[in-house]
Design an enzyme around this catalytic site. Structure first.
Site, PDB file in Angstrom:
ATOM      1  N   ASN A 173     -11.464  -6.734  -3.854  1.00  0.00           N
ATOM      2  CA  ASN A 173     -10.171  -7.411  -3.927  1.00  0.00           C
ATOM      3  C   ASN A 173      -9.180  -6.953  -2.858  1.00  0.00           C
ATOM      4  O   ASN A 173      -8.181  -7.622  -2.619  1.00  0.00           O
ATOM      5  CB  ASN A 173      -9.544  -7.215  -5.316  1.00  0.00           C
ATOM      6  CG  ASN A 173      -9.408  -5.749  -5.688  1.00  0.00           C
ATOM      7  OD1 ASN A 173     -10.384  -4.999  -5.665  1.00  0.00           O
ATOM      8  ND2 ASN A 173      -8.213  -5.323  -6.029  1.00  0.00           N
ATOM      9  N   CYS A 226      -2.879  -4.791  -9.376  1.00  0.00           N
ATOM     10  CA  CYS A 226      -3.053  -4.107 -10.656  1.00  0.00           C
ATOM     11  C   CYS A 226      -2.740  -2.619 -10.561  1.00  0.00           C
ATOM     12  O   CYS A 226      -2.702  -1.930 -11.562  1.00  0.00           O
ATOM     13  CB  CYS A 226      -4.486  -4.291 -11.159  1.00  0.00           C
ATOM     14  SG  CYS A 226      -4.912  -6.025 -11.407  1.00  0.00           S
TER      15      CYS A 226
END
Length: 372
Positions: free
Chosen positions: A140, A316
């Site tokens: 990611n 995150c």
């Protein structure tokens, strides 16, 4: 969210207020809507004749990863010295699960991913005795696309009973993600990565695992989702998830080609001094760049003021104490480079004109921001 996903959610709200576990007509209508979405997702994963519970809905990709890892481990009888394999650049939802299990006495093997490539020789040397392997498909932060299918093949040769899980949250509908192309027993996906709503994810579970009871629940309650994820389903979010997936599947090849075109355009027109990391195999929608001596957070805020929204790492991890990205260090970046890196994420809706706006903003920012 796409307009089609939003409209599907609104129509579902109007169509049914029922609990899909209830037996009255409103409940049956809700269950019908959930089943329709489940079928769309399974079809998108290349499963044409699915068993009903090959896919369960969750609240997020993080929860799907937790169920995959902890649910698999809890289903096994402890014998001592159990081995788990992950990469050294996993999303925190996998790394933190592995770290927890490490404290519980499991041996965790972290596979190197330098230059964005799985070290297959390392896997072959360390795969014997593995009971679980959990590898992300696309990183990611770097956009590196890992050859998880080959990795799982090697692991199964050494440890035939090993359960293989792929975190496909970042790759789903950005690359070809099917049971055949990934080769995993378990696959995690998430709605908000594909123009669906936040708060909905899903976990594909191979029927062989269900039959052999190689995965158990980590959430106890009413037994929803085949007793693997208790809690009333988010019917409206699930409906929107299904519609978002249906929309992407209608034009997936064109979308992937378009994102790759915009990505290559940006990389080829980066202002002087800005360097793009180049994984061996790259995703079509992620660019990680290193700025010339400018802190990533400083550049991020400067770009945000110009209406350009990028990330200084994994979204995150934004609530964590500031430290160098594990993924970038594993890729081969120095701590200084990691502290000067930005991640640019693309969607099929981004245009060349928007790419030019990004490039102009980068040029302005790097021209006047203070160096470290």
């Amino acid at each position: 969210m796409s307009e089609r996903a939003k409209n599907k959610m609104l129509s579902a709200i109007d169509a049914s207020w029922g609990n899909p576990s209830s037996l009255h007509s409103a409940g049956l209508e809700a269950e019908k809507l959930v089943s329709e979405a489940r079928g769309i997702l399974l079809s998108s994963l290349g499963i044409m004749r699915p068993q009903r519970w090959e896919l369960i809905f969750t609240s997020s990709g993080t929860e799907a990863n937790n169920i995959a890892i902890l649910g698999t481990i809890r289903a096994k009888a402890r014998r001592g010295n159990e081995k788990i394999m992950i990469t050294d650049s996993e999303h925190s939802s996998v790394e933190e699960c592995a770290s927890y299990l490490e404290k519980e006495g499991f041996e965790v093997i972290r596979v190197p991913t330098r230059n964005g490539e799985l070290d297959l020789e390392f896997i072959e040397k360390n795969a014997s005795g593995a009971i679980l392997a959990s590898f992300m498909h696309i990183n990611n932060e770097t956009g590196a696309m890992y050859d998880v299918k080959r990795a799982f093949e090697i692991i199964r040769e050494k440890s035939p009973s090993c359960v293989c899980h792929a975190d496909c949250v970042q790759s789903y509908l950005k690359a070809r993600v099917t049971k055949k192309s990934i080769g995993a027993d378990l696959m995690s996906i998430s709605a908000h990565k594909v123009n669906g709503p936040k708060g909905v994810g899903a976990l594909y579970i191979a029927p062989e695992l269900l039959k052999a009871k190689k995965i158990v629940s980590i959430v106890y309650g009413g037994g929803q989702e085949n007793n693997l994820r208790s809690g009333t389903e988010n019917v409206y979010g699930i409906c929107a998830f299904g519609e978002a997936v249906r929309e992407h599947m209608e034009k997936l090849n064109d979308e992937i080609s378009h994102m790759r075109e915009v990505r290559e355009y940006i990389i080829s027109h980066l202002p002087d001094g800005i360097v793009a990391k180049s994984p061996v195999n790259c995703a079509p929608h992620i660019i990680n760049i290193t700025l010339p001596g400018i802190r990533s957070e400083t550049a991020l805020h400067a770009l945000s003021a110009r209406g350009v929204f990028v990330s200084s790492g994994s979204a995150c991890a934004s609530n964590s104490a500031h430290k160098a990205s594990r993924a970038l260090l594993a890729f081969g970046a120095s701590e200084d480079e990691a502290d000067s890196s930005l991640r640019i994420s693309l969607s099929p809706d981004n245009t060349i004109a928007q790419a030019d706006a990004l490039l102009d903003a980068l040029g302005e920012a790097t021209g006047h921001l203070a160096r470290k």
